[in-house]
Enzyme design. Structure first.
Site, PDB file in Angstrom:
ATOM      1  CE1 TYR A   1       1.240  -0.163   4.344  1.00  0.00           C
ATOM      2  CE2 TYR A   1       0.147   1.951   4.319  1.00  0.00           C
ATOM      3  CZ  TYR A   1       0.998   1.057   4.923  1.00  0.00           C
ATOM      4  OH  TYR A   1       1.625   1.397   6.104  1.00  0.00           O
TER       5      TYR A   1
ATOM      6  NE  ARG B   1       6.602   4.684   0.223  1.00  0.00           N
ATOM      7  CZ  ARG B   1       6.482   5.448   1.307  1.00  0.00           C
ATOM      8  NH1 ARG B   1       7.549   5.706   2.051  1.00  0.00           N
ATOM      9  NH2 ARG B   1       5.329   5.976   1.640  1.00  0.00           N
TER      10      ARG B   1
ATOM     11  CG  HIS C   1       0.430 -21.163   2.003  1.00  0.00           C
ATOM     12  ND1 HIS C   1      -0.676 -21.929   2.332  1.00  0.00           N
ATOM     13  CD2 HIS C   1       0.817 -20.551   3.154  1.00  0.00           C
ATOM     14  CE1 HIS C   1      -0.930 -21.785   3.619  1.00  0.00           C
ATOM     15  NE2 HIS C   1      -0.040 -20.956   4.143  1.00  0.00           N
TER      16      HIS C   1
ATOM     17  CE  LYS D   1       3.424   3.438   3.308  1.00  0.00           C
ATOM     18  NZ  LYS D   1       3.527   3.276   4.751  1.00  0.00           N
TER      19      LYS D   1
ATOM     20  CD  GLU E   1      10.483   2.004   9.957  1.00  0.00           C
ATOM     21  OE1 GLU E   1      10.281   3.005   9.259  1.00  0.00           O
ATOM     22  OE2 GLU E   1      10.308   0.846   9.542  1.00  0.00           O
TER      23      GLU E   1
ATOM     24  CG  LEU F   1       8.522   2.807   4.347  1.00  0.00           C
ATOM     25  CD1 LEU F   1       8.244   1.658   3.375  1.00  0.00           C
ATOM     26  CD2 LEU F   1       7.233   3.507   4.700  1.00  0.00           C
TER      27      LEU F   1
HETATM   28  N1  PDD Z   1       3.131   5.204   7.292  1.00  0.00           N
HETATM   29  N2  PDD Z   1       7.854   3.959   8.660  1.00  0.00           N
HETATM   30  C1  PDD Z   1       6.716   3.237   8.656  1.00  0.00           C
HETATM   31  C2  PDD Z   1       6.743   1.893   9.265  1.00  0.00           C
HETATM   32  C3  PDD Z   1       5.533   3.774   8.100  1.00  0.00           C
HETATM   33  O1  PDD Z   1       4.416   3.044   8.092  1.00  0.00           O
HETATM   34  C4  PDD Z   1       5.563   5.078   7.568  1.00  0.00           C
HETATM   35  C5  PDD Z   1       4.356   5.706   6.940  1.00  0.00           C
HETATM   36  C6  PDD Z   1       6.772   5.797   7.599  1.00  0.00           C
HETATM   37  C7  PDD Z   1       6.893   7.182   7.023  1.00  0.00           C
HETATM   38  O2  PDD Z   1       6.868   7.152   5.619  1.00  0.00           O
HETATM   39  P1  PDD Z   1       6.309   8.372   4.777  1.00  0.00           P
HETATM   40  O3  PDD Z   1       7.088   9.554   5.184  1.00  0.00           O
HETATM   41  O4  PDD Z   1       6.574   7.984   3.366  1.00  0.00           O
HETATM   42  O5  PDD Z   1       4.852   8.505   5.104  1.00  0.00           O
HETATM   43  C8  PDD Z   1       7.896   5.208   8.139  1.00  0.00           C
HETATM   44  C9  PDD Z   1       1.957   5.566   6.564  1.00  0.00           C
HETATM   45  C10 PDD Z   1       1.720   7.005   6.447  1.00  0.00           C
HETATM   46  C11 PDD Z   1       0.777   4.748   7.029  1.00  0.00           C
HETATM   47  O6  PDD Z   1       0.976   3.577   7.305  1.00  0.00           O
HETATM   48  O7  PDD Z   1      -0.356   5.255   7.066  1.00  0.00           O
END
Ligand code: PDD
Length: 285
Positions: free
Chosen positions: A33, A52, A102, A147, A180, A204
């Site tokens: 996603y 991405r 699977h 992601k 993170e 990520l």
């Molecule tokens: N989440 N790390 C993780 C694990 C994340 O899920 C996200 C973003 C980020 C930050 O990435 P970005 O700057 O590209 O949003 C870092 C999104 C916003 C979500 O799951 O809704």
């Protein structure tokens, strides 16, 4: 008007968008996603998010049957038709619908869902509330650069944070390295240098993280894409998170310990200021 969606080539209300219960996203979490923020009726950093999404899907061999240009047109229509000035675009691609097995199914078209979520109020840098965080072991897999829609460890950790009265959980590996947050990247100012975990399988690569790095680099701020430990974090003079949803969010407290009396600190304040200028240039111009 309800929330507008687009599913596998058709526009509809989100509530009317239906996928079969055999969809592999539902059965296996077999999908990816991405999330884009809408400011002033325009998607911010659209291209980076689209690329991405494509990288994530190709990393797990999902070949989305639409080009990035076609997806961009869909997003433009959804934002325009929903008259959304401030909100999110959510995009999710799964391996498609097939009897549960699977193995990758053959001859199955991936599912692609896109919708726009209006948050109603205009986004503003003045809504900034410093976040309190807790630290927790990182229990995720070895491919956090993808992601994936498999967010169970993230969800469980964030829930623990909520129950502890915090807004985010900062995750660390067995050797004490901070990776993170559950939904954010983490920056810390350690001994006068801004540090964040380098690109790797353990994080990520956030789009907001990359924008922040660019701003700091151009501002001649001392910077290192070098991991730091939980111990470094406890001595950091500034800590903040970056994410599409929460932008640049200063951290006030970690595990009950104040980061600094002044939050946001000078570097984080500079970053917030410059980040909003970027939003305004890209989405207001
Ligand atoms: N989440 N790390 C993780 C694990 C994340 O899920 C996200 C973003 C980020 C930050 O990435 P970005 O700057 O590209 O949003 C870092 C999104 C916003 C979500 O799951 O809704």
């Amino acid at each position: 008007m309800g929330t507008l969606a687009w599913l596998n080539g058709n526009f509809c209300e989100l509530d009317d968008a239906k996928v079969g219960v055999q969809d592999r996203g539902f059965l296996f979490g077999d999908g990816v996603y991405d999330v884009i923020k809408i400011y002033y009726g325009r998607p911010f950093s659209l291209q980076a998010h689209l690329e991405r999404l494509q990288r994530s899907s190709l990393a797990i061999s999902i070949d989305i049957p639409y080009s990035l240009e076609e997806i961009e047109v869909v997003i433009g229509s959804l934002i325009k038709d929903s008259k959304c000035m401030s909100g999110f675009v959510y995009m999710q691609a799964t391996r498609g619908c097939a009897p549960r097995d699977h193995y990758f199914p053959s001859g199955v078209t991936p599912t692609l869902l896109i919708y726009v979520l209006d948050i109603g109020m205009p986004a503003s840098r003045d809504n900034l509330t410093p976040t309190d965080c807790i630290t927790l072991p990182d229990e995720r897999w070895m491919n956090c650069h993808i992601k994936s829609i498999n967010l169970l460890p993230n969800i469980l950790a964030l829930q623990k944070a909520k129950e502890a009265g915090a807004g985010e959980a900062i995750l660390y590996r067995a050797d004490g390295t901070v990776t993170e947050g559950t939904r954010t990247n983490i920056f810390a100012v350690v001994d006068g240098t801004v540090r964040t975990h380098p690109e790797s399988r353990h994080i990520l690569t956030g789009i907001t993280r990359n924008i922040a790095l660019d701003i700091l680099h151009n501002g001649n701020i001392r910077l290192a894409e070098k991991a730091f430990t939980i111990e470094d974090l406890s001595e950091a003079s500034e800590v903040w998170t970056t994410s599409t949803g929460l932008e640049i969010a200063p951290v006030k407290n970690i595990d009950g310990q104040l980061v600094n009396k002044v939050v946001p600190g000078p570097i984080c304040s500079f970053l917030i200021e410059e980040f909003w200028k970027k939003i305004e240039v890209e989405c207001c111009g």
